[in-house]
Write a protein that holds these residues in place. Structure first.
Motif, short mmCIF file in Angstrom:
data_model
loop_
_atom_site.label_atom_id
_atom_site.label_comp_id
_atom_site.label_asym_id
_atom_site.label_seq_id
_atom_site.Cartn_x
_atom_site.Cartn_y
_atom_site.Cartn_z
N GLN A 167 45.78 29.75 49.72
CA GLN A 167 46.74 30.02 50.79
C GLN A 167 47.73 31.07 50.29
N HIS A 168 48.05 32.00 51.15
CA HIS A 168 49.05 33.00 50.79
C HIS A 168 50.44 32.38 50.97
N PRO A 169 51.39 32.73 50.10
CA PRO A 169 51.37 33.83 49.10
C PRO A 169 50.89 33.40 47.71
N LEU A 170 50.48 32.15 47.53
CA LEU A 170 50.03 31.74 46.20
C LEU A 170 48.76 32.49 45.80
N ALA A 171 47.88 32.70 46.76
CA ALA A 171 46.63 33.40 46.45
C ALA A 171 46.88 34.79 45.90
N ASP A 172 48.02 35.38 46.26
CA ASP A 172 48.34 36.74 45.79
C ASP A 172 48.65 36.78 44.30
N MET A 173 48.86 35.62 43.68
CA MET A 173 49.12 35.58 42.23
C MET A 173 47.84 35.71 41.42
N LEU A 174 46.70 35.39 42.04
CA LEU A 174 45.45 35.34 41.29
C LEU A 174 45.02 36.72 40.81
N ASP A 175 44.81 36.84 39.54
CA ASP A 175 44.28 38.07 38.95
C ASP A 175 42.76 38.03 39.10
N PRO A 176 42.17 38.97 39.84
CA PRO A 176 40.72 38.94 40.06
C PRO A 176 39.91 38.92 38.78
N SER A 177 40.47 39.46 37.70
CA SER A 177 39.71 39.50 36.44
C SER A 177 39.42 38.11 35.92
N GLY A 178 40.19 37.13 36.37
CA GLY A 178 39.95 35.77 35.91
C GLY A 178 38.64 35.19 36.40
N SER A 179 38.09 35.78 37.47
CA SER A 179 36.82 35.27 38.01
C SER A 179 35.65 35.54 37.08
N SER A 180 35.79 36.52 36.21
CA SER A 180 34.71 36.86 35.28
C SER A 180 34.92 36.26 33.90
N ASP A 181 35.86 35.35 33.78
CA ASP A 181 36.15 34.72 32.49
C ASP A 181 34.95 33.93 32.00
N THR A 182 34.67 34.04 30.72
CA THR A 182 33.53 33.32 30.13
C THR A 182 33.97 32.25 29.13
N SER A 183 35.29 32.05 28.99
CA SER A 183 35.77 31.08 28.00
C SER A 183 35.61 29.65 28.47
N GLY A 184 35.46 29.45 29.77
CA GLY A 184 35.38 28.10 30.31
C GLY A 184 36.73 27.48 30.58
N LEU A 185 37.81 28.24 30.30
CA LEU A 185 39.15 27.69 30.49
C LEU A 185 39.69 27.94 31.89
N LEU A 186 39.31 29.06 32.50
CA LEU A 186 39.86 29.42 33.80
C LEU A 186 39.03 28.81 34.93
N ASN A 187 39.70 28.60 36.06
CA ASN A 187 39.06 27.86 37.16
C ASN A 187 39.19 28.59 38.49
N HIS A 188 38.99 29.90 38.47
CA HIS A 188 39.05 30.68 39.70
C HIS A 188 37.95 30.28 40.67
N HIS A 217 43.43 26.09 35.28
CA HIS A 217 44.11 27.28 34.77
C HIS A 217 43.68 28.53 35.52
N PHE A 218 44.65 29.45 35.70
CA PHE A 218 44.38 30.67 36.46
C PHE A 218 45.13 31.84 35.84
N ARG A 219 44.52 33.03 35.91
CA ARG A 219 45.17 34.22 35.39
C ARG A 219 46.17 34.74 36.43
N ASP A 220 47.37 35.09 35.94
CA ASP A 220 48.49 35.46 36.81
C ASP A 220 48.69 36.96 36.79
N LYS A 221 48.45 37.63 37.93
CA LYS A 221 48.61 39.07 37.95
C LYS A 221 50.07 39.49 38.16
N THR A 222 50.97 38.54 38.47
CA THR A 222 52.38 38.90 38.61
C THR A 222 53.08 39.00 37.27
N LYS A 223 52.44 38.49 36.21
CA LYS A 223 52.96 38.60 34.84
C LYS A 223 54.40 38.10 34.74
#
Length: 663
Positions: free
Chosen positions: A554-575, A387-393
């Protein structure tokens, strides 16, 4: 002529634009109201369509308690199970007016519910009246968790929308595994392909002009084509796969094989409606045939046999219960065909006295024939989600969060969903036509150049167990979904916008079982897929995770990643997927493994001495007048989605049955 604002709404694909236009023109409430009206109108139309109905069993069966009912009515063929294969069989066999056919289905018609035709709506049917609500036994190699195993009528079968054969060499292996029996060669791809094409009604699309329509079927009952939603994220995934070394494949379903990446062809018609074998094969014209009877909401409890001295037992009737629990018997003059699926077909065989003798005796079930292969060799495609956070919403990423699963009602979210319904109802397009897995890549986990790009060095080739069926056949499926979910979209997912990357093990070596829990037909069977019980399966999935991590960045998929997901503490995200060790990936894989709804091979077509249950003509060993026709007969699981091969098996079975009855 529609107002410009409405025409703009109808062409939208993304949430921000839709929301902006609705608000600017103050159309949110009217659009929601129109959505509600559209749902009610579609529901009213669905009720008017001729569909299979719950039958009065006294018309064609005998009440076992009272002796009342029609004991004189015999059917040539009794089909047990009105799912993917059963609907095909009932339609094809009843084309012969000299044959009387009875189709018995435990559930109800999916066509009564308009949501069953909306591709994105399948999670609404999980844990509902349309679902058997089955779970596996605790999985020893997956944290001792019981895994939800959705099974039921076609109404909610989520991956019925995927039009995918698997690799041609899969079917060549099917033939080879028959040990030279008569009829074995007819399962080779060059022969079986005629049945794969027989059900197709391919519709070309401007979006995919390079698909060669000459190799697609054009006269079958099942519409197929490229009418599903393809989100921006899916398009990014396709480009990222190309940069990672996975080539584009214009058509996964040809003799050239299925390796490569693209959006998948679907069983969605040009109007955006999900197609099932019920809607395609059991049309009002077919249901009007005088030689076809379809009964819903009846549960078959066992097959009955006549035993004569010096002859093998012969299937002559089935026992069943109606919705009130009353027991009946209906007779079969020529054959009984079990099409209840890879879970319930072996259960029914065992309840009828066909299966491992010691297991049946433990429940005091008289043994008709000792067939150890019944319920053995369960194969399923395990799936792992990241799972990954999507900054394109994106609009579909927003669907990851459903307030109702947190016990809250969100008015704006509800109005937004109704607006999407309007778009779908008026155009047959938009996010509600998503099949969730919008872009797929089929690869080999032993592809050294591909893995090298992901920083993976393979061990000595002699140390790699290759479970694929050929050099051009995949053992891994990688995919993107424009939303993320937990527990088959039934779990509460955190608020926000998320997307998912997934891997599916196509050629597992872990084998499971289906066993009885009791002699009560209403008692669910014990499902034990034995997920991840072999070292091979875990190693392949770790390689798959490495491939996904490389694709992700790989771009352009990497551009979807919301950087805030890297600090997730729920254990659900996999940045941090790329930085995980093999041991960490293995732990994650064992924690998240789920079914992708493809159980097969529990009544497999193979020689008797190899644990087979049916011969190449799908006749059950040791008895007469009984066949099996569903995914349980697969000798091994195909390296892809299993619905298309199941439909083709039913097409072939219908021809074999008619030929046998005429000889």
């Amino acid at each position: 002529m529609l107002p410009e604002s409405v025409r703009s709404i109808l062409s939208l694909r993304t949430f921000p634009s839709l929301w902006r236009i609705l608000n600017e023109h103050r159309l949110l409430i009217p659009t929601a109201a129109l959505g509600a009206v559209a749902i009610l109108f579609r529901y009213a139309l669905s009720r008017r369509r001729r569909t299979p109905k719950s039958a009065d069993l006294r018309r064609f069966a005998r009440n076992l308690a009272t002796g009342k009912g029609d004991d004189l009515q015999n059917y040539d063929i009794v089909i047990v199970g009105g799912g993917t294969a059963g609907c095909v069989l009932a339609s094809r066999l009843s084309e012969d007016p000299s044959l009387s056919v009875l189709l018995l289905e435990a559930g109800s018609s999916s066509l009564h519910n308009p949501l069953s035709r909306v591709p994105a709506m399948y999670p609404q049917f999980f844990h509902s009246e349309y679902d058997y609500d089955l779970y596996t036994v605790p999985q020893e190699h997956a944290g001792m968790k019981r895994k939800f195993h959705p099974r039921g009528t076609e109404t909610f079968h989520p991956y019925l929308t995927f039009f995918h054969y698997g690799a041609p060499s899969d079917f060549d292996q099917w033939a080879e595994l028959q040990g030279g029996q008569i009829g074995a060669s007819e399962w080779r791809f060059d022969h079986f392909n005629q049945y794969l094409r027989k059900f197709e009604n391919f519709h070309s699309s401007e979006d995919r002009p390079l698909v060669d329509a000459s190799v697609r079927g054009a006269r079958g009952p099942m519409p197929c084509g490229f009418f599903a939603n393809v989100s921006d994220g899916a398009k990014r995934f396709l480009k990222a796969c190309g940069k990672a070394g996975i080539p584009l494949n214009q058509d996964f379903n040809t003799a050239k094989g299925t390796l490569g990446v693209n959006a998948v062809m679907t069983f969605i018609d040009p109007r955006g409606r999900r197609v099932t074998t019920e809607s395609a094969y059991l049309t009002p014209e077919v249901l009007a045939r005088q030689n076809l009877t379809v009964a819903t909401r009846v549960q078959v409890t066992r097959v009955m046999f006549r035993q004569m001295k010096g002859k093998r037992p012969r299937a002559v009737a089935v026992h069943l219960k109606d919705a009130h629990g009353d027991a009946f018997e209906v007779k079969a003059r020529r054959e009984v065909v079990l099409s209840a699926g890879a879970i319930h077909t072996p259960q029914l065989l065992m309840l009828s006295g066909i299966g491992p003798a010691a297991h049946l005796s433990a429940y005091s079930i008289p043994v008709i024939t000792d067939l150890p292969g019944v319920g053995s060799h369960l194969m399923d495609h395990p799936e792992i989600s990241f799972h990954f956070r999507d900054k394109t919403k994106s609009v579909l990423a927003g669907l990851s969060h459903d307030p109702r699963r947190h016990g809250r009602f969100d008015l704006l979210a509800t109005l937004w969903r109704l607006a999407l319904v309007v778009q779908y109802e008026l155009t047959g397009r938009g996010p509600l036509t998503t099949i969730v897995a919008e872009a797929l890549a089929f690869v080999r986990s032993s592809d050294a150049p591909l893995l090298a790009k992901a920083g993976v060095t393979l061990p000595n080739p002699d140390d790699i167990e290759d479970s694929s069926t050929g050099r051009d056949a995949p053992d891994l499926e990688l995919l993107l979904s424009p939303m993320a979910w937990l527990e088959h979209a039934c779990g509460a997912y955190p608020k926000g916008y998320h997307f998912g990357l997934h891997e599916v093990l196509l050629r597992p070596t872990s084998l499971g079982t289906i066993r009885l829990n009791s002699a009560d037909p209403s008692d669910p069977p014990l499902i034990d897929p034995q997920y991840l019980s072999t070292k091979h399966d875990v190693q392949v999935l770790i390689r798959g995770a490495r491939l996904l991590a490389n694709i992700l960045y790989q771009h352009p998929l990497a551009d979807m990643l919301d950087p805030s997901g890297s600090s997730d503490t729920s254990g659900l995200l996999n940045h941090d997927l790329a930085s995980k060790s093999d041991a960490e990936l293995e732990a994650l894989i064992r924690d998240r493994v789920e079914t992708i709804y493809h159980p097969t091979s529990t009544a497999r077509m193979a020689p008797l001495e190899d644990g087979g249950v049916v011969d190449p003509y799908l006749r059950v060993y040791g008895v007469e007048g009984l066949r099996v026709c569903d995914a349980s007969i697969f000798p091994t699981i195909t390296s892809g989605h299993t619905v298309s091969p199941t439909i083709a098996v039913a097409e072939k079975a219908a021809d074999m049955i008619i030929e046998a009855l005429r000889s």
